[in-house]
Design an enzyme around this catalytic site. Structure first.
Site, PDB file in Angstrom:
ATOM      1  N   HIS A  34      31.269  84.080-154.963  1.00  0.00           N
ATOM      2  CA  HIS A  34      30.002  84.109-154.233  1.00  0.00           C
ATOM      3  C   HIS A  34      29.590  85.534-153.876  1.00  0.00           C
ATOM      4  O   HIS A  34      28.406  85.872-153.928  1.00  0.00           O
ATOM      5  CB  HIS A  34      30.132  83.265-152.967  1.00  0.00           C
ATOM      6  CG  HIS A  34      28.854  83.103-152.206  1.00  0.00           C
ATOM      7  ND1 HIS A  34      27.819  82.317-152.650  1.00  0.00           N
ATOM      8  CD2 HIS A  34      28.436  83.637-151.025  1.00  0.00           C
ATOM      9  CE1 HIS A  34      26.827  82.357-151.774  1.00  0.00           C
ATOM     10  NE2 HIS A  34      27.172  83.165-150.785  1.00  0.00           N
ATOM     11  N   TYR A  37      30.613  88.182-157.669  1.00  0.00           N
ATOM     12  CA  TYR A  37      30.016  87.857-158.973  1.00  0.00           C
ATOM     13  C   TYR A  37      30.997  88.115-160.122  1.00  0.00           C
ATOM     14  O   TYR A  37      30.649  88.665-161.159  1.00  0.00           O
ATOM     15  CB  TYR A  37      28.739  88.671-159.202  1.00  0.00           C
ATOM     16  CG  TYR A  37      27.552  88.251-158.370  1.00  0.00           C
ATOM     17  CD1 TYR A  37      27.674  87.357-157.322  1.00  0.00           C
ATOM     18  CD2 TYR A  37      26.292  88.771-158.627  1.00  0.00           C
ATOM     19  CE1 TYR A  37      26.577  86.981-156.556  1.00  0.00           C
ATOM     20  CE2 TYR A  37      25.185  88.388-157.874  1.00  0.00           C
ATOM     21  CZ  TYR A  37      25.337  87.497-156.829  1.00  0.00           C
ATOM     22  OH  TYR A  37      24.245  87.113-156.087  1.00  0.00           O
ATOM     23  N   HIS A  80      21.680  78.056-150.915  1.00  0.00           N
ATOM     24  CA  HIS A  80      22.517  77.433-149.889  1.00  0.00           C
ATOM     25  C   HIS A  80      22.843  76.029-150.367  1.00  0.00           C
ATOM     26  O   HIS A  80      22.471  75.032-149.755  1.00  0.00           O
ATOM     27  CB  HIS A  80      21.810  77.427-148.536  1.00  0.00           C
ATOM     28  CG  HIS A  80      22.589  78.125-147.472  1.00  0.00           C
ATOM     29  ND1 HIS A  80      22.673  77.692-146.180  1.00  0.00           N
ATOM     30  CD2 HIS A  80      23.366  79.247-147.532  1.00  0.00           C
ATOM     31  CE1 HIS A  80      23.434  78.511-145.478  1.00  0.00           C
ATOM     32  NE2 HIS A  80      23.868  79.465-146.281  1.00  0.00           N
ATOM     33  N   ARG A 101      16.222  87.082-142.846  1.00  0.00           N
ATOM     34  CA  ARG A 101      16.908  88.284-142.330  1.00  0.00           C
ATOM     35  C   ARG A 101      17.091  89.335-143.422  1.00  0.00           C
ATOM     36  O   ARG A 101      17.076  90.540-143.131  1.00  0.00           O
ATOM     37  CB  ARG A 101      18.247  87.896-141.702  1.00  0.00           C
ATOM     38  CG  ARG A 101      18.105  87.090-140.427  1.00  0.00           C
ATOM     39  CD  ARG A 101      19.423  86.993-139.663  1.00  0.00           C
ATOM     40  NE  ARG A 101      20.466  86.395-140.461  1.00  0.00           N
ATOM     41  CZ  ARG A 101      20.649  85.087-140.622  1.00  0.00           C
ATOM     42  NH1 ARG A 101      19.820  84.229-140.043  1.00  0.00           N
ATOM     43  NH2 ARG A 101      21.639  84.621-141.357  1.00  0.00           N
ATOM     44  N   GLN A 299      24.852  82.530-137.211  1.00  0.00           N
ATOM     45  CA  GLN A 299      23.540  82.941-137.694  1.00  0.00           C
ATOM     46  C   GLN A 299      22.801  83.856-136.716  1.00  0.00           C
ATOM     47  O   GLN A 299      23.267  84.126-135.613  1.00  0.00           O
ATOM     48  CB  GLN A 299      22.707  81.688-137.974  1.00  0.00           C
ATOM     49  CG  GLN A 299      23.267  80.824-139.086  1.00  0.00           C
ATOM     50  CD  GLN A 299      23.196  81.499-140.438  1.00  0.00           C
ATOM     51  OE1 GLN A 299      22.129  81.590-141.039  1.00  0.00           O
ATOM     52  NE2 GLN A 299      24.319  81.985-140.916  1.00  0.00           N
ATOM     53  N   ASN A 520      20.318  86.106-157.072  1.00  0.00           N
ATOM     54  CA  ASN A 520      21.489  85.477-156.491  1.00  0.00           C
ATOM     55  C   ASN A 520      22.157  84.656-157.583  1.00  0.00           C
ATOM     56  O   ASN A 520      21.475  84.146-158.475  1.00  0.00           O
ATOM     57  CB  ASN A 520      21.046  84.579-155.323  1.00  0.00           C
ATOM     58  CG  ASN A 520      22.177  83.755-154.736  1.00  0.00           C
ATOM     59  OD1 ASN A 520      22.364  82.598-155.084  1.00  0.00           O
ATOM     60  ND2 ASN A 520      22.923  84.343-153.823  1.00  0.00           N
ATOM     61  N   SER A 522      24.921  81.429-158.080  1.00  0.00           N
ATOM     62  CA  SER A 522      25.690  80.363-157.451  1.00  0.00           C
ATOM     63  C   SER A 522      26.399  79.577-158.544  1.00  0.00           C
ATOM     64  O   SER A 522      25.763  78.852-159.312  1.00  0.00           O
ATOM     65  CB  SER A 522      24.773  79.433-156.640  1.00  0.00           C
ATOM     66  OG  SER A 522      25.506  78.342-156.123  1.00  0.00           O
TER      67      SER A 522
END
EC number: 6.3.5.3
Length: 714
Positions: A34, A37, A80, A101, A299, A520, A522
């Site tokens: 995650h 990579y 997510h 964020r 968070q 990203n 996943s």
């Protein structure tokens, strides 16, 4: 999950001793798939990421693109997935919080979200349960923080039954003087943690996201899911604005995967950092140890590099917005990453080794096969009703109406159209109408039927499809970010499909001259139900001279032209998904960039009243979506296959000057007249190779077909 033996040996060799408990946990998470990579990084060099508009490319929390004179846009995407299976509400909500964020850490104010969601078969009760929870989580968080969700996609496919995907993109705006990056600026500066207090929620989230979902994941892995507080995030948004306004931030990172350890290690990769004391971190749970403090993914937290003399000013602003603030470390130049706890050194490792030392995987890869042509076509009326009513092609109104897509007063083209458009009021003349303001446009999504059929061609088509969506609202693409989702890369067939979507997406974006500026990855999206289809979610950002764009609804007084012409290959189509069979994927356009640019110009012509791309469900769904109570169409197509083919790079244009549209596409793409629009409110379709002739559906019937999702969820 524990530190693999081969990794432990590598760490011991570098440190000259066994790692401490905290060090082992840091290496386990920061060297996870995650974060590091390890299986995907060797493939990502396929992407081009530079253009004259790109200010900051891959590697930071978000990319930065110049979208107008004196105005930058940030652009990022994240997944997510595993958390949204275990806890759909909190998993999806905290996905929104994390990407927002990332936007803040660049000095930008978030102005738009796009969510791309993938679930198992809609007929399954569990899929509908996940859909309900995920949509509620996104709407609760996004609406509360005041960031509009304006675009996205939702797809259903059996391959996601045990592992849904939740991919979220965010766009922010800033002026050049407000730009902040993650590169530590000066030794002696302080590291200040601002935001919610740190608890034990989300522990091991990075490693959890790097393994297949187990059958008992919904109960056993719940502690790895973060719990969000959107009202704290809203205060953090305003705190970040105040800190940037006051010039107090030298560099910044969002606390996401691997918590404080992850954020500070990312700063380490660009500068040198020592976290002086984990005890200084403001906590909400007593008795936390160093490992928990470093790796908790609580968070609504940010870490800032601040000049020593400005720490008190940062604390005052944080307290004004009722947020915690801790001075926890110092930027150094000794090349070590050091953490103390209760006066003892619990982490002391070479900074670059910790951040970038994970060895990459060299995995075998099988080349996906091209499917054979083998299908039987149903009757026209049966096919039309089934495809238009299928959850993939049906209206997504039940989903997007739960999102506040107008907060911020920028949204000019709302969800439900091919792409969203937001006004750049900063670039408009003070006396100009809103419709005359320049804008940015956003489209996002992927079609798992396409990539399950042929991963390379389906991914290439994903790039063309999203760019065509922007062109339909008069915008030209300037940058893209991708969220590459795959199954277990240790399986050669799964890794082969993943490699194919990387190459297909890279080639498609390159041919469109669209740089891929961030993204990203996943992997390990496997479950008891098997691997997911390789899913290359793409979000594309475009610019337009005016936010006054044509819609997809027919006006009822023009000629209907099919740009791109007919195609009769049904591979990846919703028709075959509904009725079974296989076929090769349609050909992709050879000059996609010219086609998209031309369509964007044509969309702005005064003679053009509607533009709508052809995608899910083919021409049949495009026409159904354009039908209104006051506008219908009478069309003719050469075959049933031509009506349902989902060949990319095509659009239906309604115009009162067909000659001008043909002239614009001369030498670029075929343009076929398929009929005309009228005020009947009825869609009449004639099929050339069907002996029984055509069919006709009135607006009410078509509208009823399209309410599949709402009818089941309300």
């Amino acid at each position: 999950m524990t530190l693999a033996e081969s990794d432990r040996e590598r760490v011991v060799g570098e440190l000259g001793r066994d790692p401490t408990r905290a060090e082992a946990a840091l290496f386990e998470n920061l060297w996870s798939e995650h974060c590091a990579y390890r299986s995907s990084l060797p493939l990502l060099s396929a992407f081009d990421s530079e253009s004259e508009d790109v200010v900051v490319g891959p590697g930071d929390d978000a990319a930065v693109i110049e979208v107008g004179d004196g105005i930058y846009a940030t652009f990022g995407v994240e997944s997510h997935n595993h958390p949204s299976y275990v806890d759909p509400f909190d998993g999806a909500a905290t996905g929104v919080g994390g990407i927002v964020r990332d936007t803040l850490s660049m000095g930008a104010y978030p102005v738009a979200l796009a969510d791309c969601l993938y679930f198992g078969g809609f007929e399954r009760e569990h899929s509908r349960y996940l859909l309900d929870g995920v949509v509620e989580g996104i709407s609760h968080y996004g609406n509360a923080i005041g960031v509009p969700t304006v675009s996205g996609s939702t797809a259903f496919h059996e391959g996601y039954e045990g592992n849904p995907l939740v991919n979220v993109a965010c766009v922010g705006l800033l002026s050049p003087d407000r730009l902040v990056t993650a590169e530590a600026q000066r030794p002696g500066n302080r590291l200040v943690l601002v935001g919610n207090s740190t608890g034990r929620d989300g522990l091991g989230g990075a490693s959890f996201a790097s393994e297949d979902l187990a059958e008992d994941a919904e109960t056993e892995d719940r502690p790895a899911v973060q719990v969000g507080d959107p009202y704290a995030e809203k205060r953090l948004v305003e705190t970040n604005e105040a800190l940037i306004d006051a010039g107090l931030v030298q560099s910044a990172r969002d606390l996401g995967a691997a918590g404080l350890g992850g954020a500070s290690s990312e700063l380490v990769a660009k500068g040198r950092l020592a976290v002086a004391s984990t005890n200084a971190v403001h906590q909400r749970e007593p008795g936390m140890n160093a490992t928990e403090i470093l790796l908790a993914e609580s968070q609504e937290r940010m870490v800032y590099e601040v000049d020593p003399e400005n720490v008190d000013a940062v604390r005052e602003i944080a307290e004004k917005y009722d947020l915690g603030c801790s001075d926890i470390g110092e930027v150094t130049v000794d090349g070590r990453y050091v953490c103390e706890f209760d006066g003892d050194v619990v982490v002391d490792a070479p900074a670059e080794f910790l951040a970038d030392g994970a060895p990459l995987n060299d995995l075998p890869m099988e080349t996906p096969e091209t499917p054979a042509t083998d299908y039987d076509l149903p009757a026209l009326a049966e096919a039309f009703e089934a495809v238009v009513a299928s959850p993939n092609a049906a209206s997504k109104r039940w989903i997007y109406r739960q999102y506040d897509h107008e907060v911020g007063a920028r949204t000019a083209v709302r969800p439900g159209e091919d792409g969203a458009v937001l006004a750049l009021r900063e670039l408009a003349d003070a006396d100009a109408a809103v419709a005359d303001a320049p804008g940015i446009a956003l489209a996002a999504g992927a079609n798992p039927n396409w990539t399950a059929c042929e991963p390379y061609a389906g991914a290439y088509a994903t790039a063309v499809e999203n760019a065509t969506n922007l062109a339909a609202v008069g915008a030209e693409p300037v940058a893209a970010v991708d969220c590459l989702n795959g199954g277990n890369p240790e399986k050669s067939d799964v890794y082969g499909g993943f490699g194919a979507i990387v190459d297909g997406l890279a080639d498609g974006c390159r041919d469109l001259s669209v740089p891929v500026v961030g993204g990203n990855v996943s992997l390990y999206n496997d479950s008891e139900a098997g691997p997911i289809p390789p899913t290359p979610t793409l979000a594309v950002l475009g610019t337009t001279d005016t936010v006054d764009a044509p819609g997809s609804a027919l006006a009822g007084d023009g000629t209907l032209l099919l740009v791109g012409g007919h195609d009769e290959r049904l591979g990846g189509s919703e028709l075959l998904a509904e009725f079974g069979g296989s076929d090769a994927f349609p050909e992709v356009p050879e000059n996609a960039g010219d086609l998209v640019a031309t369509l964007a110009r044509v969309a702005g012509d005064d003679s053009v009243s509607a533009v709508h791309d052809v995608s899910d469900g083919g021409l049949a769904v495009t026409l159904a979506e354009g039908l209104t109570a006051d506008a219908g169409a009478d069309v003719s197509v050469p075959s049933l296959a031509a009506l349902f083919s989902e060949a990319p790079g095509r659009a239906v244009v309604e115009t009162t000057d067909p000659a001008a549209v043909r002239a614009a596409f001369d030498g670029v793409a075929d343009v076929v007249e398929i009929g005309s629009s009228d005020d009947s409110g009825t869609l009449a379709i004639d099929i050339g190779d069907v002996e029984s002739g055509g069919v006709a559906f009135d607006h009410d019937a078509v509208a009823a077909f399209r309410e599949t999702i709402a009818a089941a969820m309300e």
